[in-house]
Design an enzyme around this catalytic site. Sequence first.
Site, PDB file in Angstrom:
ATOM      1  N   PRO A 182       0.825  -1.209   0.000  1.00 42.67           N
ATOM      2  CA  PRO A 182       0.000   0.000   0.000  1.00 42.67           C
ATOM      3  C   PRO A 182       0.860   1.261   0.000  1.00 42.67           C
ATOM      4  CG  PRO A 182      -0.551  -1.449   1.854  1.00 42.67           C
ATOM      5  CD  PRO A 182       0.653  -2.012   1.207  1.00 42.67           C
ATOM      6  N   PRO A 183       0.270   2.381  -0.372  1.00 39.29           N
ATOM      7  CA  PRO A 183       1.045   3.620  -0.420  1.00 39.29           C
ATOM      8  C   PRO A 183       1.581   4.010   0.953  1.00 39.29           C
ATOM      9  CG  PRO A 183      -1.259   3.989  -1.063  1.00 39.29           C
ATOM     10  CD  PRO A 183      -1.108   2.541  -0.794  1.00 39.29           C
ATOM     11  N   GLY A 184       2.731   4.609   0.962  1.00 38.18           N
ATOM     12  CA  GLY A 184       3.280   5.157   2.207  1.00 38.18           C
ATOM     13  C   GLY A 184       3.920   4.133   3.117  1.00 38.18           C
ATOM     14  N   THR A 185       4.147   2.913   2.610  1.00 38.75           N
ATOM     15  CA  THR A 185       4.718   1.898   3.495  1.00 38.75           C
ATOM     16  C   THR A 185       6.235   1.852   3.408  1.00 38.75           C
ATOM     17  OG1 THR A 185       4.102   0.345   1.771  1.00 38.75           O
ATOM     18  CG2 THR A 185       2.771   0.348   3.762  1.00 38.75           C
ATOM     19  N   GLY A 186       6.810   2.704   2.610  1.00 36.60           N
ATOM     20  CA  GLY A 186       8.276   2.800   2.631  1.00 36.60           C
ATOM     21  C   GLY A 186       8.966   2.159   1.444  1.00 36.60           C
ATOM     22  N   THR A 221       9.606   3.514  -1.622  1.00 41.20           N
ATOM     23  CA  THR A 221      10.582   4.445  -2.183  1.00 41.20           C
ATOM     24  C   THR A 221      11.740   4.640  -1.211  1.00 41.20           C
ATOM     25  OG1 THR A 221       8.667   5.554  -3.093  1.00 41.20           O
ATOM     26  CG2 THR A 221      10.751   6.665  -3.331  1.00 41.20           C
ATOM     27  N   HIS A 270     -27.454  10.563  18.064  1.00 40.46           N
ATOM     28  CA  HIS A 270     -26.932   9.689  17.015  1.00 40.46           C
ATOM     29  C   HIS A 270     -25.633   9.005  17.480  1.00 40.46           C
ATOM     30  CE1 HIS A 270     -26.053   8.729  12.672  1.00 40.46           C
ATOM     31  NE2 HIS A 270     -24.834   8.680  13.170  1.00 40.46           N
ATOM     32  N   GLU A 271     -24.698   9.829  17.939  1.00 43.85           N
ATOM     33  CA  GLU A 271     -23.404   9.269  18.380  1.00 43.85           C
ATOM     34  C   GLU A 271     -23.587   8.383  19.606  1.00 43.85           C
ATOM     35  OE1 GLU A 271     -21.052   9.377  16.425  1.00 43.85           O
ATOM     36  OE2 GLU A 271     -21.706  11.029  15.158  1.00 43.85           O
TER      37      GLU A 271
END
Length: 660
Positions: free
Chosen positions: A246-250, A252, A468-469
């Site tokens: 997944p993106p951003g997992t290191g 690069t 609601h919450e």
Amino acid sequence: MADKKSDNFNFPPVGGGKNNKGAKNGSYWLYILLFAVIIGINFFPSTPEPVPTTWETVKSTMLEKGDVVKLVLWRLEYRVDVYLKGEKIEEYPDLVAHGFKNKSAGPHYSYKVATVESFDAAIDQAKATLPGAENVERDYEDSKSWWDNGLVQLLLMTAIFIGFWLFIMRRVNRGAGGGPGGVFSVGKSKAKLFDRESNVKITFKDVAGLAEAKQEVEEIVSFLKSPGKYTKLGGKIPKGALLVGPPGTGKTLMAKAMAGEANVPFFSMSGSDFVEMFVGVGASRVRDLFKQAKEKAPCIVFIDEIDAIGRARGKNPNMGANDERENTLNQLLTEMDGFETNSGVIIIGATNRADILDSALLRAGRFDRQIYVDLPELKDREEIFKVHLRPLKLDPDVDCAFLAKQTPGFSGADIANVSNEAALIAARKEKEAVTKQDFLDAIDRIVGGLENRSKVIKMSEKKAIAYHEAGHATVSWLLEHAHPLLKVTIVPRGKALGAAWYLPRERQITTKEQLLDEMCAVLGGRAAEELVFGQVSTGDQNDLEKATKQAYAMVSIFGMSDKVGMLSYYDSTGHNDFSFTKPYSEKTAELIDAEVKELVTAAYARAKKILDEHQEQHRQVAELLIEREVIFSDDLEQILGKRPWNEEEENTTQPDEVSL
Ligand code: ADP
């Protein structure tokens, strides 16, 4: 993507850095021509100089006849410029002899005066006595500004022209010389080269966690450093490795660390760098990249976002809109095959969509190894926090293990972001060091968006949001498999007006009961609104969407419906060319729809039942929420009692939000 600031690189002079002497010599005569034109314009002005005359002549001829429009006195030069009516010019033979024509712009004559006063007095007198002088304008000017000085203008314009010319020549030369940019270099690869001279400071120490991936990558680095060790026994060095995750997992970051560690040249480019608006450029760039790489072997070539070119080729040749991309991919495949001569070149690809890559790219002999870089687990997150907290000034109460527990589902990039955000928050509060609370605020901000306390919310709306919450909170508290609640808030954040924050358990597999309980908790908000106010609102859209998607997944992907059966209609290969047709019949489609509806309706009915049975507690939670705006699991425990189920200690999780 990683910040590219550190990408300092030097570009190899491809194509021998062609000399463009010809072009340069050829341009000299142009400079000269330009110069001559400018001088011509300045020294041969289009209007002639004014003709010298005297006040007496002006008065007796021009003013008398009423031919003068304006008299301008140059105070510092004691000179008066005389402007005549354009149509009268031809009546003055000396003007015509000087080159003035009918309607030529002035000044036409000039004469000297002794003082400003004498100029004024003479005109006053003329105006009083001569009828033709009545309407003459009078004006005063100081000396001409430096700008009006012809020489300055000339120099300035020349400088501008020369600058412009140099700029154009530089661009053309650069293009022809094969450097980056320029129209002639379009087919050259845009790869950045990191080598010994370029200052890559990232090493494997900066990549935290990812032990398995790191080991594989380290091995590749050691192949390059000492190939003999591996080839001695007859083994072959792999041609390529694909980093998937997944993106951003290191990914690069890992590649950059390779560059830092390997001490071999490292070419880095992105899949989209191959794409240009011209046909054939992609393939040409691939060729060029490999040519450069072979010259520098042993070396590493890193192609980020390789799915931009490596996407599976279509089977239908008539839909050839993407021919250019396919040509690029074909070239890449060919180059990777023709490796005998360029052993020592290792290709590293990175993508988060390995499923859509062409199978030819993934076969052994091309990207032999696929390295999965997954979202970090608890232990890895702790390591990553350690890396990113290194440069921060921390309060002693900050504990990496605690932070790791609070951030399940976060990628390495998210953690980097949290650390930075926490430092900024602390700085905004003028603190000496970054505290635990700053980190918690940063996590909230990243998950939920910015707090928006200034949003105008009517009291009636606030009440609806609170109930609601409170509905979400009460239902999830009373369900065994729902995620443990962390806090409930009605402070608007980002687009959400309120949120129930959970710490979901990190689990590898999820059972049907867990999914049903989660769905029930998600629908708790709407159930509460209907029970308390007898009406529902548009604020539930997000919840309904979540529940519906979950139900569809249960029925058509996980095979959890008895009526539809143990069938999964999910195509994980992504290679289906006919994705616009469903893989099931209309009848099954109807059955799936009916099952989904039943699941959601049943979950909703269950949520309503729970709230109905605990009306009083629900009301208390909602009222407390209106009063305090944020309540925590301890408050819920006081109202609803301790949850009877053993909260597994193992892992905690990601603050997931359920928004109104
Ligand atoms: P991608 O997988 O999308 O290529 P990047 O490698 O660009 O992700 O990661 C972005 C940023 O996230 C990095 O610059 C780094 O600061 C941080 N990061 C990601 N993974 C890690 C990790 N394992 N250790 C340390 N920092 C990481």
